[in-house]
Scaffold this active site. Structure first.
Site, PDB file in Angstrom:
ATOM      1  N   LEU A 134       8.060  -1.350  -9.317  1.00  0.00           N
ATOM      2  CA  LEU A 134       7.970  -2.826  -9.246  1.00  0.00           C
ATOM      3  C   LEU A 134       7.827  -3.427 -10.636  1.00  0.00           C
ATOM      4  O   LEU A 134       8.445  -4.427 -10.975  1.00  0.00           O
ATOM      5  CB  LEU A 134       6.795  -3.225  -8.355  1.00  0.00           C
ATOM      6  CG  LEU A 134       7.027  -3.063  -6.851  1.00  0.00           C
ATOM      7  CD1 LEU A 134       5.718  -3.197  -6.086  1.00  0.00           C
ATOM      8  CD2 LEU A 134       8.049  -4.099  -6.355  1.00  0.00           C
ATOM      9  N   HIS A 188      -3.559   1.959   8.278  1.00  0.00           N
ATOM     10  CA  HIS A 188      -2.288   1.578   8.907  1.00  0.00           C
ATOM     11  C   HIS A 188      -1.420   2.807   9.142  1.00  0.00           C
ATOM     12  O   HIS A 188      -1.453   3.756   8.376  1.00  0.00           O
ATOM     13  CB  HIS A 188      -1.540   0.582   8.025  1.00  0.00           C
ATOM     14  CG  HIS A 188      -2.243  -0.733   7.949  1.00  0.00           C
ATOM     15  ND1 HIS A 188      -2.469  -1.399   6.779  1.00  0.00           N
ATOM     16  CD2 HIS A 188      -2.820  -1.508   8.924  1.00  0.00           C
ATOM     17  CE1 HIS A 188      -3.129  -2.512   7.022  1.00  0.00           C
ATOM     18  NE2 HIS A 188      -3.350  -2.600   8.318  1.00  0.00           N
ATOM     19  N   GLU A 204       0.841  -1.193   0.000  1.00  0.00           N
ATOM     20  CA  GLU A 204       0.000   0.000   0.000  1.00  0.00           C
ATOM     21  C   GLU A 204       0.874   1.240   0.000  1.00  0.00           C
ATOM     22  O   GLU A 204       2.088   1.148   0.208  1.00  0.00           O
ATOM     23  CB  GLU A 204      -0.956   0.002   1.203  1.00  0.00           C
ATOM     24  CG  GLU A 204      -0.274  -0.183   2.545  1.00  0.00           C
ATOM     25  CD  GLU A 204      -1.270  -0.439   3.661  1.00  0.00           C
ATOM     26  OE1 GLU A 204      -2.498  -0.373   3.431  1.00  0.00           O
ATOM     27  OE2 GLU A 204      -0.840  -0.733   4.793  1.00  0.00           O
ATOM     28  N   GLY A 249      10.370  -6.005 -12.784  1.00  0.00           N
ATOM     29  CA  GLY A 249      10.007  -7.342 -13.291  1.00  0.00           C
ATOM     30  C   GLY A 249       8.870  -8.002 -12.550  1.00  0.00           C
ATOM     31  O   GLY A 249       8.529  -9.158 -12.808  1.00  0.00           O
ATOM     32  N   ALA A 250       8.263  -7.297 -11.608  1.00  0.00           N
ATOM     33  CA  ALA A 250       7.119  -7.897 -10.910  1.00  0.00           C
ATOM     34  C   ALA A 250       5.885  -7.858 -11.798  1.00  0.00           C
ATOM     35  O   ALA A 250       5.801  -7.031 -12.716  1.00  0.00           O
ATOM     36  CB  ALA A 250       6.850  -7.122  -9.615  1.00  0.00           C
ATOM     37  N   VAL A 288       2.461  -6.602 -11.879  1.00  0.00           N
ATOM     38  CA  VAL A 288       1.703  -5.609 -11.094  1.00  0.00           C
ATOM     39  C   VAL A 288       0.255  -5.601 -11.555  1.00  0.00           C
ATOM     40  O   VAL A 288      -0.032  -5.357 -12.734  1.00  0.00           O
ATOM     41  CB  VAL A 288       2.323  -4.202 -11.257  1.00  0.00           C
ATOM     42  CG1 VAL A 288       1.488  -3.179 -10.479  1.00  0.00           C
ATOM     43  CG2 VAL A 288       3.769  -4.205 -10.775  1.00  0.00           C
TER      44      VAL A 288
END
Ligand code: ACO
Ligand code: LMR
Length: 590
Positions: free
Chosen positions: A295, A276, A234, A299-300, A302
């Site tokens: 990200l 949070h 987040e 290479g994530a 998403v």
């Protein structure tokens, strides 16, 4: 950093710091549904009770409660592998530190409390930096290793949730989130796509989680059973930049599927604070948009929406999975627990056997002692001693305060129970009810290796009388024949350190006043301690527990009830009517 595989190779033994019945019950339900042989929770650290009752499937189990972790026997402490800390935020640091110090096999701690002081969290981060202990939290719902461990509320707190969540068998996809609520959503997303979870961890939404998302993702990288990682992040903070670095540096080679919440914050003039503590983007880099970009570049995978995760995962299904489905039936909480007696198959059982069998297998004294100790006693020496004491204490004449009160009540026309109660209510610290306090004194004196002189002086300093010492009738020149008989009966064949200590106290007190002899309460207390230690191998803690529950006074109460009842019947048999003192009996100072 610990290896997740270790949790699959260890049969978790959990101690809970504080108590949270709903979470504890959910952990036991998970154990039961996962086909563990016994509950993973083995002790609760809390005050005001000695046990808590939970369900094990449809039946009930008892979990012992101790007031401090240090009171758990060392042998038990050595078996503890996990801690669920549900104590208040201000007690998190000290209680977690104590757990790390006292539990040599500790693998994982989940800290449930929110608002833990950040300085305390930073202390804990430093404390475990060089230890093979995983700490989730603060504000964590825990760690789940399907089929092996549910530590905390993670996965759900109702057994139907656990049955429906398809988390009873191990899979190949790790779930990592700082958010407790979202970790359960992610679990459902993964299992809903037909994939099993290898482990799931909720790191807690505080600004400084003790285990960071990057560290948790490295756990997944290291876990041979994990093929991919699903991560919910987040806005706020910089965790995702650390994760991106893991990808670019090839420290993370497994597929990482992420959803970053909080793009809505970018619609506000001022950066809003979400639930949070760290969920607030103070700068662009902390925004959800910036994090998704970094990200994706690293290479994530998403996902733009949370729902995209499931769509993406459904393409990853490597074949039909037959989820393990087990449920727990209806259950009814009992009103009380008895270790002494109860019914089984319509038959009353006493001390573990059919009542008639127990009665016919025991003498009165054997049954009395077995019931008072809550276990079938076989020691001939102990039984013989209790038999003798039981007969010896029944009466000591109508002079004594308790008998007199029974007599007065009987002559006032009261019934048996009322007159007996009048006598029993007289038993106390000075008359008949000093056996327990005497046992406490002898136990403390011997355990503390206190000299007799120091023991006597400590009571004098406090202005307290020594229980088990003194008598209104007997004195050094007129010893209590019962004490002599008791000492002779004991024979002291198995060691008599408590009787020796009591005698050493008497040797000093009688130099002060001749009636400060070892009285029958003190003698019984000492000899019983010696017998329990030598015949039952009771240790100091067990003897102290008997003092705490007032075991030592029970014998006098039971035995003298016979005498009081006899005096009642005698008065009724020869009723002289209402007793009233005459003026000569009272000195009026008016
Ligand atoms: N330890 C230390 N000092 C004592 C003790 C004792 N156990 N008992 C009496 N004394 C002292 C008192 O402090 C008092 O001292 P002081 O004159 O300096 O003020 C003095 O002796 C007189 O004490 P009293 O209680 O007034 O009178 P008595 O000695 O007759 O008390 C009694 C007898 C009530 C049994 C007392 O010894 C006592 O309370 N003992 C402890 C409780 C106990 O063991 N009771 C069991 C008795 S046996 C039975 O009930 C079956
Ligand atoms: C008893 O056994 O009742 C006594 O020791 C007390 C007393 O005063 O005789």
């Amino acid at each position: 950093m610990i290896d997740i595989q270790k949790f699959r190779l260890t049969e978790a033994q959990i101690v809970v710091l504080g108590s949270h019945p709903q979470i504890i019950q959910s952990m036991l339900d998970y154990d039961f549904l996962a086909k563990r042989q016994q509950p993973s929770v083995v002790a609760i650290i809390a005050t005001g009770r000695k046990q808590e009752r939970y369900f094990w499937g449809e039946t009930e189990v008892i979990i012992p409660v101790v007031s401090n972790l240090s009171l758990l026997r060392e042998a038990k402490r050595k078996t503890i592998t996990a801690v669920l800390n549900v104590q208040s935020a201000r007690r998190v640091l000290s209680s977690t530190k104590q757990a790390i110090e006292l539990l040599p096999q500790l693998q994982v701690v989940t800290i449930f409390a929110e608002q833990t002081p950040e300085s305390h969290t930073l202390d804990l981060i430093e404390l475990v930096a060089d230890k093979n202990i995983l700490i989730t939290g603060p504000a964590s719902v825990g760690l789940l290793v399907p089929g092996y461990l549910k530590l905390g509320a993670i996965g759900g707190t109702q057994h139907r949730q656990l049955s429906d969540a398809d988390i009873l068998d191990s899979g190949n996809t790790a779930v990592v989130s700082t958010s407790g609520g979202m970790v359960n959503e992610l679990i459902h997303t993964v299992t809903g796509a037909g994939i099993g979870v290898s482990f799931a961890v909720a790191l807690g939404g505080d600004r400084f989680p003790i285990t960071s998302p990057a560290q948790a993702i490295l756990l997944a990288e290291k876990d041979k059973q994990t093929k991919r990682i699903v991560y919910f992040g987040e806005l706020g903070g910089s965790d995702e930049y650390e994760i991106a670095e893991l990808l670019t540096s090839k420290k993370l080679t497994k597929e990482l599927i992420v959803y970053i919440a909080g793009t809505v914050a970018e619609l506000f003039e001022e950066p809003p604070q979400f639930g949070h503590a760290k969920a607030m983007a103070q700068t662009y880099d902390e925004s959800a948009t910036a994090k998704k970009k970094i990200l994706k570049k690293a290479g994530a995978v998403v996902c733009e929406t949370f729902a995209d995760m499931r769509t993406f995962l459904e393409k990853r299904v490597e074949g039909e999975r037959s989820p393990v489905k087990r449920t727990i039936g209806s259950r009814q909480r009992s009103m009380i627990v008895s270790h002494i007696s109860g019914e089984k198959d319509e038959t009353v059982r006493l001390l573990g056997k059919d009542l008639i069998e127990t009665v016919e297998g025991n003498s009165v004294a054997s049954l009395v002692l077995s019931m008072l100790l809550g276990q079938q006693v076989t020691s001939k020496k102990a039984i013989a001693f209790v038999d003798y004491v039981f007969r010896l204490l029944m009466d000591h004449g109508p002079y004594v305060s308790g008998a007199l009160n029974t007599i007065v009540a009987a002559r006032a026309g009261k019934d048996l129970v009322s007159s007996l109660s009048a006598g029993l209510l007289t038993i106390g610290p000075r008359f008949g009810g000093a056996i327990n306090a005497a046992a406490d004194g002898w136990l403390s004196g011997v355990a503390g290796e206190v000299s007799a002189q120091e023991f006597v002086e400590s009571f004098a300093r406090r202005g307290e009388v020594i229980s088990g010492i003194g008598h209104k009738k007997y004195h050094i020149d007129l010893p209590d024949p019962r004490v002599k008989a008791l000492v002779g009966f004991a024979g002291n064949s198995n060691g008599d350190r408590y009787l020796q200590f009591a005698r050493s106290i008497e040797a000093i007190t009688t130099t002060k006043k001749s009636n400060l002899i070892l009285n029958v309460d003190g003698a019984i207390a000492a000899i019983l301690l010696d017998i329990l230690e030598s015949e039952f191998d009771y240790d100091q803690q067990q003897l102290h527990e008997l003092v705490e529950i007032e075991f030592f006074n029970a014998l006098f109460v039971l035995s003298r009830s016979v005498g009081f009842t006899a005096h009642y019947l005698d008065q009724r048999r020869h009723d002289e009517g209402l007793l009233r003192l005459s003026p000569g009996d009272v000195r009026y100072i008016g």
